[in-house]
Write an enzyme that holds these catalytic residues in place. Structure first.
Site, PDB file in Angstrom:
ATOM      1  N   GLN A   6       7.482  15.066  13.171  1.00 20.60           N
ATOM      2  CA  GLN A   6       7.714  14.284  11.850  1.00 20.60           C
ATOM      3  C   GLN A   6       9.050  13.820  11.935  1.00 20.60           C
ATOM      4  O   GLN A   6       9.527  12.741  11.432  1.00 20.60           O
ATOM      5  CB  GLN A   6       7.660  15.108  10.625  1.00 20.60           C
ATOM      6  CG  GLN A   6       6.201  15.463  10.531  1.00 20.60           C
ATOM      7  CD  GLN A   6       5.192  14.308  10.721  1.00 20.60           C
ATOM      8  OE1 GLN A   6       5.184  13.434   9.573  1.00 20.60           O
ATOM      9  NE2 GLN A   6       4.270  14.312  11.682  1.00 20.60           N
ATOM     10  N   HIS A  19      10.086  10.464  13.427  1.00 20.00           N
ATOM     11  CA  HIS A  19       9.971   9.035  12.715  1.00 20.00           C
ATOM     12  C   HIS A  19      10.900   8.038  12.097  1.00 20.00           C
ATOM     13  O   HIS A  19      11.152   7.096  12.652  1.00 20.00           O
ATOM     14  CB  HIS A  19       8.791   9.353  11.589  1.00 20.00           C
ATOM     15  CG  HIS A  19       7.454   9.467  11.616  1.00 20.00           C
ATOM     16  ND1 HIS A  19       6.650   8.363  12.110  1.00 20.00           N
ATOM     17  CD2 HIS A  19       6.508  10.480  11.457  1.00 20.00           C
ATOM     18  CE1 HIS A  19       5.370   8.864  12.118  1.00 20.00           C
ATOM     19  NE2 HIS A  19       5.375  10.089  11.905  1.00 20.00           N
ATOM     20  N   GLU A  58       4.199  16.578   2.042  1.00 16.98           N
ATOM     21  CA  GLU A  58       3.254  15.660   2.420  1.00 16.98           C
ATOM     22  C   GLU A  58       2.026  16.007   3.394  1.00 16.98           C
ATOM     23  O   GLU A  58       0.935  16.083   3.276  1.00 16.98           O
ATOM     24  CB  GLU A  58       3.842  14.422   3.373  1.00 16.98           C
ATOM     25  CG  GLU A  58       2.666  13.310   3.908  1.00 16.98           C
ATOM     26  CD  GLU A  58       3.646  12.244   4.761  1.00 16.98           C
ATOM     27  OE1 GLU A  58       3.107  11.319   5.087  1.00 16.98           O
ATOM     28  OE2 GLU A  58       4.993  12.491   5.116  1.00 16.98           O
ATOM     29  N   HIS A  59       2.626  16.939   4.689  1.00 15.77           N
ATOM     30  CA  HIS A  59       1.869  17.798   5.568  1.00 15.77           C
ATOM     31  C   HIS A  59       2.320  19.344   5.352  1.00 15.77           C
ATOM     32  O   HIS A  59       3.355  19.558   5.605  1.00 15.77           O
ATOM     33  CB  HIS A  59       2.098  17.253   6.866  1.00 15.77           C
ATOM     34  CG  HIS A  59       1.821  15.813   7.183  1.00 15.77           C
ATOM     35  ND1 HIS A  59       3.180  14.787   7.312  1.00 15.77           N
ATOM     36  CD2 HIS A  59       1.056  14.967   7.490  1.00 15.77           C
ATOM     37  CE1 HIS A  59       2.623  13.632   7.479  1.00 15.77           C
ATOM     38  NE2 HIS A  59       1.499  13.732   7.551  1.00 15.77           N
ATOM     39  N   ASP A 109      -2.617  12.772  12.322  1.00 15.36           N
ATOM     40  CA  ASP A 109      -2.044  11.463  12.095  1.00 15.36           C
ATOM     41  C   ASP A 109      -3.073  10.513  12.920  1.00 15.36           C
ATOM     42  O   ASP A 109      -2.858   9.182  12.607  1.00 15.36           O
ATOM     43  CB  ASP A 109      -0.786  11.447  13.123  1.00 15.36           C
ATOM     44  CG  ASP A 109       0.330  11.700  12.028  1.00 15.36           C
ATOM     45  OD1 ASP A 109       0.044  11.756  10.629  1.00 15.36           O
ATOM     46  OD2 ASP A 109       1.374  11.929  12.493  1.00 15.36           O
ATOM     47  N   HIS A 119     -13.709  -2.472 -37.294  1.00 17.39           N
ATOM     48  CA  HIS A 119     -14.351  -1.834 -36.416  1.00 17.39           C
ATOM     49  C   HIS A 119     -15.428  -0.890 -37.095  1.00 17.39           C
ATOM     50  O   HIS A 119     -16.745  -1.066 -36.778  1.00 17.39           O
ATOM     51  CB  HIS A 119     -13.571  -0.699 -35.703  1.00 17.39           C
ATOM     52  CG  HIS A 119     -12.500  -1.192 -34.744  1.00 17.39           C
ATOM     53  ND1 HIS A 119     -11.442  -2.098 -34.830  1.00 17.39           N
ATOM     54  CD2 HIS A 119     -12.598  -0.738 -33.291  1.00 17.39           C
ATOM     55  CE1 HIS A 119     -11.081  -2.297 -33.689  1.00 17.39           C
ATOM     56  NE2 HIS A 119     -11.664  -1.447 -32.713  1.00 17.39           N
TER      57      HIS A 119
END
Length: 441
Positions: free
Chosen positions: A265, A268, A333-334, A367, A426
């Site tokens: 990661q 990235h 996230e992971h 991934d 109504h």
């Protein structure tokens, strides 16, 4: 090249641990005023001048020689050509990954349903796919064919009629793997435009780019800012922050494996975050040694070094129970549960985009080819968000059919509540349907 690591070491027993953790996790996703104004100007230009603005911005920002919009359109035949230009091994890998992603997402499809009450009233829900979805794909060096599969296939499984892809081609650089993935995933049209101008075109439509109902896919700060501004005009998937991984380990996994999982990661970008949590202090030391040993061997060593030193951490906890508490606090996230019995700890995980179970399940498999979607909530938003899926490309309509008797009975209840809210129209609308014999009761 000289690289070095000074990854942060935290201990959950320290009095200031919560403050240090908050600082480590903080990330500001809001663009500055200059970026914001530039994006607003681009959106305005695309809305006013359509295709002409797209051509102009593509020439200016991407260095592409384009005289008209036709130069920026790729048809299905061009996507099919890309399949012949990649290696057999690449094509086989793309097709296998696509099959697995499609098989997984088929299970997410929601069906319409109805039920009938005793008096004949029918209630239900109608599930309908979106008409058209827009897929943003980064171009140039940051090209991710896997993201094409992950975004386009769920849309097609959902039944979306048309998937339109936009992908920049800086200086004319076309990524054949991305186009091949688009062909395999069933993308219908491709425009080689990017940035805020591509988002604006998808949101509002131009003479050539069709207006879509939802825009999905990752992008830079200009793309993210544009998605914020067009939300409401169209749906969006999310505003994603830097990629994250949190590994919870009992200390029994090979430290080289864990170091490389963290790198997966960190490579990235410099803002990506890689964190290891373990109750074993000696194991944290061994992983730190593995990081130092393996970092010089990485092609993206400089990026990994900045990510690990800037936002990474090795966190010591009291026991596995506290490790899970820290994981839920981070809402990653992971999340890798690199432990002997991950199934035993799964019920205690409350916040995570994707959970990777056991020592052999690296995040990298998710991934590319495991099957579940890799578009995941970041920056703690797993507390309230979910992975991208088929459900993001379907909408739900409520179905209400009242029999004469049912309308009469419900009308009495609606009348009381409407008059309590001083909404007389109504109330009277509902009262008109009350059967005369019930009115007299």
């Amino acid at each position: 090249m000289t690289v070095s690591t000074a990854i942060a070491r935290l201990n959950a027993a320290d009095p200031d641990f919560a403050r240090h953790l908050d600082h480590l996790l903080s990330w500001e996703s809001v663009s500055d005023e200059a970026v914001n104004q530039r994006v607003l100007d681009i959106i305005k230009a695309v809305r006013e001048r359509g295709d002409a603005a797209l051509v102009e911005f593509t020439q200016r920002f991407d260095g592409v020689e384009a005289s008209c919009i036709d130069d920026l359109i790729l048809g299905r035949e061009r996507l099919a050509l890309a399949l012949t230009r990649i290696t057999d091994e690449q094509r086989a890998a793309l097709e296998k990954a696509a099959d697995r992603v499609r098989m997984y997402h088929e299970r997410q499809k929601q069906d319409s349903w109805q039920y009938t009450e005793a008096d004949g009233t029918v209630l239900g829900q109608k599930v309908t796919p979106l008409d058209r979805a827009g897929l943003y794909v980064p171009g140039g060096k940051a090209s991710y064919p896997s993201s094409v599969l992950m975004n386009a296939i769920p849309a097609k499984v959902a039944g979306v009629t048309e998937v339109v892809m936009v992908v920049p081609t800086p200086r004319g650089e076309v990524n054949e793997l991305v186009l091949a993935a688009a062909c395999i995933a069933g993308v219908d049209r491709v425009f080689t435009v990017g940035g805020a101008q591509a988002v604006a075109a998808l949101a509002y439509g131009t003479e050539s780019v069709p207006q879509v109902d939802k825009i999905v896919g990752p992008g830079n700060i200009y793309v993210a800012t544009a998605k914020r501004h067009v939300f409401g005009q169209v749906g969006i998937d999310m505003i994603a922050g830097p990629s994250e991984i949190l590994v919870v380990c009992d200390g029994q996994t090979d430290p080289d494996w864990i170091a490389m999982d963290l790198f997966s990661q960190a490579e990235h970008d410099e803002d990506a975050q890689a964190i290891l949590v373990s109750p074993d202090a000696d194991f944290l030391d061994r992983v730190a040694a593995s990081i130092s040993k393996l970092l010089p061997t990485m092609e993206r060593a400089e990026i990994i070094e900045k990510s690990v030193n800037g936002r990474g951490a090795l966190i010591q906890v009291r026991d596995m129970q506290q490790a899970i508490e820290v994981a839920n606090r981070i809402a990653p996230e992971h999340l890798e549960l690199s432990v002997a019995d991950p199934q035993a700890w799964l019920p205690y995980i409350r916040h995570a985009g994707a959970i990777f179970m056991g020592r052999h399940t690296s995040e990298a498999l998710g991934d590319y080819c495991a099957g579940p979607n890799h578009v995941l909530p970041t920056s703690g938003t797993a507390r309230f968000s979910s992975p991208l899926g088929v459900y993001d490309f379907q909408k739900r309509s409520s179905i209400i059919y009242c029999s004469e008797q049912g309308a009469s009975e419900l009308g009495r209840t609606a009348s009381v509540l409407a008059r309590g809210e001083s909404l007389t129209a109504h109330a009277r609308s509902a009262e008109y349907r009350i059967l005369s014999q019930e009115k007299g009761n």
